[in-house]
Design a protein around this motif. Structure first.
Motif, PDB file in Angstrom:
ATOM      1  N   LYS A   2       0.914  -0.508  -0.311  1.00 57.80           N
ATOM      2  CA  LYS A   2       0.107  -0.155   0.635  1.00 57.80           C
ATOM      3  C   LYS A   2       0.702   1.073  -0.005  1.00 57.80           C
ATOM      4  CE  LYS A   2      -3.220   0.266   2.431  1.00 57.80           C
ATOM      5  NZ  LYS A   2      -5.008   0.120   3.493  1.00 57.80           N
ATOM      6  N   SER A   4       0.898   3.634   1.966  1.00 55.68           N
ATOM      7  CA  SER A   4       1.570   3.488   3.191  1.00 55.68           C
ATOM      8  C   SER A   4       2.502   3.326   3.884  1.00 55.68           C
ATOM      9  CB  SER A   4       0.515   3.904   4.125  1.00 55.68           C
ATOM     10  OG  SER A   4      -0.204   2.878   4.707  1.00 55.68           O
ATOM     11  N   GLU A   5       2.649   1.929   3.263  1.00 52.86           N
ATOM     12  CA  GLU A   5       3.906   0.434   3.198  1.00 52.86           C
ATOM     13  C   GLU A   5       4.958   1.376   3.196  1.00 52.86           C
ATOM     14  OE1 GLU A   5       3.361  -3.386   3.165  1.00 52.86           O
ATOM     15  OE2 GLU A   5       1.446  -2.579   2.800  1.00 52.86           O
ATOM     16  N   THR A 241       4.183   4.552  -6.221  1.00 55.69           N
ATOM     17  CA  THR A 241       3.198   3.207  -5.583  1.00 55.69           C
ATOM     18  C   THR A 241       2.221   2.645  -6.842  1.00 55.69           C
ATOM     19  OG1 THR A 241       2.375   4.784  -3.724  1.00 55.69           O
ATOM     20  CG2 THR A 241       0.616   2.906  -3.994  1.00 55.69           C
ATOM     21  N   GLN A 245       2.410  -0.861  -7.619  1.00 54.53           N
ATOM     22  CA  GLN A 245       0.801  -2.591  -7.301  1.00 54.53           C
ATOM     23  C   GLN A 245       0.557  -2.325  -8.874  1.00 54.53           C
ATOM     24  OE1 GLN A 245      -1.686   0.649  -5.439  1.00 54.53           O
ATOM     25  NE2 GLN A 245      -0.934   0.488  -3.384  1.00 54.53           N
ATOM     26  N   ASP A 254      -4.637   2.423  -4.633  1.00 53.76           N
ATOM     27  CA  ASP A 254      -5.425   2.354  -3.894  1.00 53.76           C
ATOM     28  C   ASP A 254      -6.367   3.525  -3.156  1.00 53.76           C
ATOM     29  OD1 ASP A 254      -2.623   3.132  -2.389  1.00 53.76           O
ATOM     30  OD2 ASP A 254      -3.410   1.823  -0.638  1.00 53.76           O
ATOM     31  N   LEU A 255      -5.373   4.861  -2.736  1.00 51.02           N
ATOM     32  CA  LEU A 255      -5.730   6.155  -2.264  1.00 51.02           C
ATOM     33  C   LEU A 255      -6.189   6.335  -3.403  1.00 51.02           C
ATOM     34  CD1 LEU A 255      -2.690   7.865  -0.872  1.00 51.02           C
ATOM     35  CD2 LEU A 255      -4.793   8.934  -2.022  1.00 51.02           C
ATOM     36  N   GLU A 347      -8.946   8.816   4.540  1.00 49.15           N
ATOM     37  CA  GLU A 347      -8.248   8.016   3.270  1.00 49.15           C
ATOM     38  C   GLU A 347      -6.583   7.998   4.149  1.00 49.15           C
ATOM     39  OE1 GLU A 347      -7.833   5.284   1.216  1.00 49.15           O
ATOM     40  OE2 GLU A 347      -9.642   5.873   1.043  1.00 49.15           O
TER      41      GLU A 347
END
Ligand code: ATP
Ligand code: MG
Ligand code: MG
Ligand code: MG
Length: 481
Positions: A2, A4-5, A241, A245, A254-255, A347
Motif C-alpha cells: 500500500k 503507506s507501506e 506506488t 501496484q 489504492d488511495l 483515506e
C-alpha cells in the motif's frame, strides 16, 4: 504494497543509511517570499543548502507535502489528463548537506528500487545532464545500466523537448544538474523514451529525480557555487506506488480508488441521479480532476490558507472552482465538492493528522466557497438562457465576455452549455472584447504612472477568477480549462 507501506519503506531505508527522518513542512512555506507553495522536499532545507542554516544532521529523509499549481512548477492544466500529474502530491526525498555526493546518491537509489522494491532492472531508464560524465560513468560502470538505457539531456533552454536535466526550485535559489530515473510501462502505452520527440507520452514515466545541488542562482541569473556540493532527491509517492501496484495511472492506486468512488457518488447525488441509474461516467477525466483537487484544497486550508482574490488564497479558489466546474460538467447542480473532505480524512488522516483535526473547518470553508460559486453559476445561467432564447444559433462575443468579466461566469462554461444546445460562441468577438479590455487596463495604468498618482485601488472591473494568476512576485494572465 500500500502507499503507506511504500512511504515507510522509503524512510526506513534511508534511516538505515544514517539519515534523520524529518517531518514534512507545511504546504505554505514559512518565510520564503519567492515561493507560492512548497513544491519540493528540499524547500524546507533551502537555507541549509545555502549554508545559512546548520542542522544537527548532515543527512535527512522526508515525505513532503507538495503543491504544484503555480509558479515555476505548475501542473494544474495537466491534472486529470496525464497519468502522472497531481496538484497535490507527496514527494519522498533523501538529502545530503555537504555529506555524500553522486556515487552514494545513485547507488542508494538503485539499491532501494531494485533490491527492496524489486523493480526489474531492464524496465528502468536513466537520464543524466549532458555534460555530467561522472554521473554517466557511475550509472554505466558502477551500477551497470547499459548505455542504450542512459540518455544525456541538456538544460533545454528553448529546446523542443520538455526534458530538462538542470533542476531549479524557482527562478532563484539552490539548483544543479540532475539525473532522473524512468520506468517503462511497456509498449501498450503511447510515448517515447526520455529525450525523444514523443517523450511527453505516458509510457516512460519519470519516477525519481536526483539533483546534485551545486549552485545558488540569484536574481541577476548568476550561478554562485554552494559552500558544499549536496544532494537533493525527489520521488513522487503516487508514481512509485503506481509502478509497485502494477498499474499505469496514478489514479488506479489504492488511495485514489476510494476518493474517485466518493467523488462519483457526490457528483451523482448533486445531479439528482436516483438509485438504479448509472450516473456519470466513472472513467471521466473530470472525476480525476475532482479527486485530485480535493487533496490540494484540503491540505492548503489545513495549513492556514483561505480562498481569496490574491496570492495563495487565489490559487486555492482557482483550484476549488476548477473542481466544481468539472462536477457541473458531469451534471452536479448543487454543492458536492466539500462533502469529499471527510472521505479524504479517512483515506489520509493517519499519515496527516492535520486533515482529521481540521476536517470540520475545511468542510465549512469549502462549503461557503462552493455555495458562492454555484450562485455565480446560477446568475450567469440566467443571462445565458436569455441569450439562448428563440432560435439563436450563436452567442455573441460581447455577451460571452460580459458573463466572464462582470459575472465571473467562465467562458468555457458558456462554451460547454452552448455546445450542448448546438449553438456556437463567437470566439473572435470574445477575444476582441478581451483585448479591448486589456488595452483599456494598460492605458489606465500608463495614465496613472504619467500623472504620478499613487495606486488607489482597483482601476478596472473585476476580471474573473479564471483569468488571472497572482503570484507573490508577479501577475501572469492565463486561461484554464
Ligand atoms: P514531470 O517531468 O513528470 O513533470 P518533474 O521533472 O517536473 O516531473 P521533479 O521536479 O523532478 O518533477 O520532481 C521530482 C519527482 O516528483 C518526480 O520525479 C515525480 O516522481 C514527482 N512529481 C513531480 N511533479 C509531480 C506531480 N505534479 N504529481 C505527482 N508527482 C510529481
Ligand atoms: Mg513537471
Ligand atoms: Mg521531468
Ligand atoms: Mg524531474
Amino acid at each position: 504494497m500500500k502507499a503507506s507501506e511504500i512511504r515507510s519503506t522509503f524512510l526506513k531505508f534511508f534511516e538505515s543509511k544514517g539519515h534523520q527522518i524529518v517531518a514534512s513542512s507545511p504546504v505554505v512555506p514559512g518565510d520564503d517570499p519567492t515561493l507560492l507553495f512548497t513544491n519540493a522536499g528540499m524547500n524546507q532545507f533551502k537555507d541549509v543548502f545555502l549554508g545559512f542554516d546548520k542542522r544537527a544532521y548532515s543527512r535527512a529523509t522526508t515525505s513532503q507535502k507538495c503543491i504544484r499549481a503555480g509558479g515555476k512548477h505548475n501542473d494544474l492544466d495537466n491534472v486529470g489528463y496525464t497519468a502522472r500529474h497531481h496538484t497535490f502530491f507527496e514527494m519522498l526525498g533523501n538529502f545530503s548537506f555537504g555529506d555524500y555526493f553522486k556515487h552514494d546518491a545513485i547507488q542508494y537509489a538503485w539499491e532501494l528500487l531494485t533490491e527492496h522494491f524489486r523493480l526489474p532492472k531492464d524496465k528502468l531508464w536513466v537520464t543524466v545532464y549532458s555534460e555530467d560524465d561522472e554521473a554517466y560513468e557511475i550509472w554505466n560502470k558502477v551500477v551497470g545500466v547499459p548505455a542504450e538505457r542512459i540518455v544525456r539531456i541538456g538544460d533545454n533552454k528553448g529546446g523542443r523537448y520538455m526534458s530538462d536535466n538542470f533542476w531549479m526550485m524557482g527562478d532563484t535559489g539552490p539548483c544543479g544538474p540532475c539525473t532522473e530515473i524512468f520506468y517503462d510501462h511497456g509498449p501498450d502505452v503511447a510515448g517515447g523514451p526520455p529525450g525523444s520527440p514523443d517523450e511527453d507520452g505516458d509510457r516512460y514515466i519519470e519516477i525519481w529525480n536526483n539533483v546534485f545541488m551545486q549552485f545558488n542562482r540569484t536574481e541577476d541569473g548568476v550561478m554562485h557555487p554552494l559552500p558544499k556540493p549536496s544532494v537533493d532527491t525527489g520521488m513522487g509517492l503516487e508514481r512509485i506506488t503506481t509502478v509497485l501496484q502494477g498499474k499505469h495511472s496514478n489514479y488506479e492506486i489504492d488511495l485514489f480508488q476510494n476518493l474517485l468512488a466518493a467523488a462519483k457518488n457526490a457528483v451523482d447525488f448533486a445531479a439528482g441521479v436516483t438509485d438504479g441509474s448509472a450516473g456519470c461516467d466513472a472513467a471521466s477525466p473530470s472525476l480525476k480532476v475532482i479527486a485530485d483537487h480535493i487533496r490540494a484544497c484540503a491540505f492548503t486550508i489545513a495549513d492556514g490558507v483561505i480562498p481569496s482574490n490574491e496570492g495563495r488564497g487565489y490559487v486555492l479558489r482557482r483550484i476549488a472552482r476548477r473542481a466544481i466546474r468539472h462536477g457541473y460538467k458531469l451534471g452536479a447542480r448543487a454543492p458536492f465538492f466539500h462533502t469529499l473532505v471527510h472521505p479524504l480524512a479517512v483515506e489520509m488522516g493517519e499519515a496527516y493528522p492535520e486533515l482529521r483535526q481540521n476536517a470540520d473547518r475545511i468542510f465549512a470553508v469549502l462549503k461557503t466557497e462552493e455555495e458562492r460559486f454555484f450562485q455565480t453559476i446560477a446568475n450567469g445561467m440566467e443571462i445565458l438562457e436569455g441569450a439562448l432564447a428563440g432560435d439563436t444559433k450563436q452567442v455573441d462575443g460581447e455577451t460571452a465576455f460580459k458573463l466572464h468579466d462582470t459575472y465571473g461566469f467562465p467562458v468555457d462554461l458558456t462554451a460547454d452549455v452552448c455546445r450542448e444546445r448546438g449553438v456556437t460562441v463567437d470566439s473572435a468577438g470574445f477575444e476582441a472584447a478581451m483585448n479591448r479590455q486589456r488595452e483599456q487596463a494598460r492605458a489606465a495604468g500608463k495614465f496613472k504612472m504619467a500623472a504620478g498618482l499613487a495606486y488607489d485601488g482597483v482601476a478596472t472591473a473585476f476580471h474573473g477568477y479564471e483569468h488571472l494568476v497572482c503570484e507573490t512576485s508577479k501577475v501572469v494572465a492565463v486561461y484554464v480549462d
